[in-house]
Design a protein around this motif. Structure first.
Motif, PDB file in Angstrom:
ATOM      1  N   GLY A  85       0.825  -1.208   0.000  1.00  0.00           N
ATOM      2  CA  GLY A  85       0.000   0.000   0.000  1.00  0.00           C
ATOM      3  C   GLY A  85       0.856   1.252   0.000  1.00  0.00           C
ATOM      4  N   ASP A 183      -8.062   4.941   2.718  1.00  0.00           N
ATOM      5  CA  ASP A 183      -7.085   3.898   3.030  1.00  0.00           C
ATOM      6  C   ASP A 183      -7.792   2.808   3.840  1.00  0.00           C
ATOM      7  N   TYR A 186      -7.361  -1.909   6.822  1.00  0.00           N
ATOM      8  CA  TYR A 186      -7.896  -2.821   7.847  1.00  0.00           C
ATOM      9  C   TYR A 186      -9.333  -3.252   7.588  1.00  0.00           C
ATOM     10  N   THR A 213      -4.852  -3.677   0.907  1.00  0.00           N
ATOM     11  CA  THR A 213      -3.552  -4.345   0.992  1.00  0.00           C
ATOM     12  C   THR A 213      -3.713  -5.819   1.348  1.00  0.00           C
ATOM     13  N   LYS A 216      -2.457  -7.141   5.786  1.00  0.00           N
ATOM     14  CA  LYS A 216      -3.109  -7.326   7.074  1.00  0.00           C
ATOM     15  C   LYS A 216      -4.110  -8.477   6.991  1.00  0.00           C
TER      16      LYS A 216
HETATM   17  C1  PLP Z   1      -0.451  -1.289   6.904  1.00  0.00           C
HETATM   18  C2  PLP Z   1      -1.014  -0.021   6.365  1.00  0.00           C
HETATM   19  C3  PLP Z   1      -0.944   0.327   5.008  1.00  0.00           C
HETATM   20  C4  PLP Z   1      -0.297  -0.466   3.922  1.00  0.00           C
HETATM   21  O1  PLP Z   1       0.688  -1.286   4.298  1.00  0.00           O
HETATM   22  P1  PLP Z   1       1.485  -2.147   3.203  1.00  0.00           P
HETATM   23  O2  PLP Z   1       2.092  -3.219   4.010  1.00  0.00           O
HETATM   24  O3  PLP Z   1       2.473  -1.207   2.579  1.00  0.00           O
HETATM   25  O4  PLP Z   1       0.486  -2.631   2.206  1.00  0.00           O
HETATM   26  C5  PLP Z   1      -1.553   1.481   4.602  1.00  0.00           C
HETATM   27  N1  PLP Z   1      -2.174   2.281   5.471  1.00  0.00           N
HETATM   28  C6  PLP Z   1      -2.257   2.005   6.764  1.00  0.00           C
HETATM   29  C7  PLP Z   1      -2.976   2.922   7.671  1.00  0.00           C
HETATM   30  C8  PLP Z   1      -1.666   0.849   7.266  1.00  0.00           C
HETATM   31  O5  PLP Z   1      -1.737   0.587   8.574  1.00  0.00           O
END
Ligand code: PLP
Length: 367
Positions: A85, A183, A186, A213, A216
């Motif tokens: 992400g 975004d 989660y 993404t 998670k």
């Molecule tokens: C984990 C996370 C992402 C993306 O993480 P990637 O491991 O790079 O895909 C994006 N935004 C938030 C708020 C996150 O906690």
């Protein structure tokens, strides 16, 4: 003599959560899924042969994009695959914002946004969330008044876990004059009974870009694979112009496609995380810690200010963070306004959570 651009010289890099090398640490600090990736992913991994790596991968990750389009009932033209992400965030900034133009974020939120804005030499405008972590009725006006070309909203929000309703997002998307990134890192942990679905907004508005993404929900943080969902107007310039020529590799494309095409097993892990989220929140409450209502795989727990042994909840929070660490349990402590009296605790396996609760109880309720 420094060869850096002046904005690079004066900026500070991103500080990741600790990634310990010892295997016996209970890691509740970086919001990873506590369960392994699915058997579909394992099977896809085992099917990869070393000769598959001789040639370049599909440049546009079309196999993955078609799978994601099927999942979201959109077209492949609405999907962009990225190296995590974090790459999508960087692409959105470099594609839609000139150096010197502002980027708006809510405060607090993901601490990578200001870092990537600084690289592009863009000022960051921080819009304070309300005490209950909601955005407030005039949020869209605040975005427009800030002059921002691009705005980031994390939903469910990090670090609080609060979920904003689609109707509120729709109002903001409708009024905001720039590109709105939602975004959803989660989103897989949201209770399905709530019927939350913001993907439909990309059909209504050409300025909405959704981040998803595999890190998670799909237990693939080590793989580095994510995707954007948006109108063709937003996706095309990133897909055909600003993206690195082969931004996702053969192995990650194969595994991410397998993960997305067979989601039932992953969904079991989301259900277990939700059940544990309820149990942990209740147990924390019994210990005097109060949590924001979370639809994510973590809880933001506020330490009580009633413990006479400590001058303040800030001191107690820091003390608990350190004692947990000494006892082999990592949680996240943010030395930031409004967060110094809190701990952000990732939901682990039932066993890990019980260990955490046991240790916290021994500090807070010594017998
Ligand atoms: C984990 C996370 C992402 C993306 O993480 P990637 O491991 O790079 O895909 C994006 N935004 C938030 C708020 C996150 O906690």
């Amino acid at each position: 003599m420094s060869y850096e651009r002046s904005n690079i010289q004066s900026m500070t890099g991103y500080s990741s959560g600790e990634q310990p090398r010892q295997a016996d640490v209970i890691k509740l600090n970086t919001n990873e899924n506590p369960y392994p990736a699915t058997s579909a992913v394992e099977k896809a991994l085992k099917a990869i042969r070393v000769e598959d790596l001789r040639r370049y991968p599909q440049p546009y990750a079309n196999g993955f994009r078609e799978e994601a389009a099927r999942y979201h009932q959109l077209n492949a033209e609405n999907i962009l695959a990225t190296n995590g992400g974090d790459e999508l965030i960087r692409l959105a900034i470099t594609t839609f914002v000139d150096p010197g133009q502002s980027i708006a974020i809510s405060e607090p939120s993901y601490s990578l946004y200001p870092v990537l804005a600084a690289i592009q030499n863009c000022p960051i405008v921080k819009i304070d969330l309300q005490d209950d972590w909601q955005m407030g009725p005039s949020y869209a006006d605040a975005l427009n008044d800030s002059g921002a070309k691009l705005a980031f909203i994390v939903n469910p929000h990090a670090p609080s876990g609060l979920l904003t309703a689609v109707s509120t997002l729709r109002q903001i998307a409708e009024r905001f004059k720039g590109v709105l990134v939602i975004d959803e890192a989660y989103v897989d942990f949201v209770d399905p009974e709530l019927g939350y679905d913001a993907v439909s907004l990309v059909k209504e508005f050409d300025n909405v870009l959704i981040l998803r993404t595999m890190s998670k929900g799909y237990s693939l943080a080590g793989l580095r694979f994510a995707y954007g969902i948006g109108s063709e107007e937003l996706i095309a310039p990133m897909l055909y112009k600003t993206r690195d020529s082969y931004n996702t590799d053969f192995i990650s494309q194969a595994l991410a496609t397998a993960a997305l095409s067979d989601r039932a097993e992953a969904a079991q892990s989301w259900r277990k995380v939700r059940e544990e989220r309820v149990r942990v929140e209740q147990a924390l409450q019994e210990l005097g810690l109060s949590c924001a209502p979370s639809q994510s795989n973590f809880l933001l727990a506020q330490l009580p200010s009633t413990d006479k042994r400590y001058e303040s909840a800030e001191i107690l929070a820091r003390e608990c963070y350190q004692r947990l660490k000494d006892d082999g349990i990592l949680v996240r402590y943010f030395d930031m306004p409004r967060l110094r009296d809190k701990l952000r605790i990732t939901i682990g396996t039932a066993q890990e959570n019980s260990r955490l609760l046991q240790q916290l109880a021994s500090y807070l309720r010594p017998s």
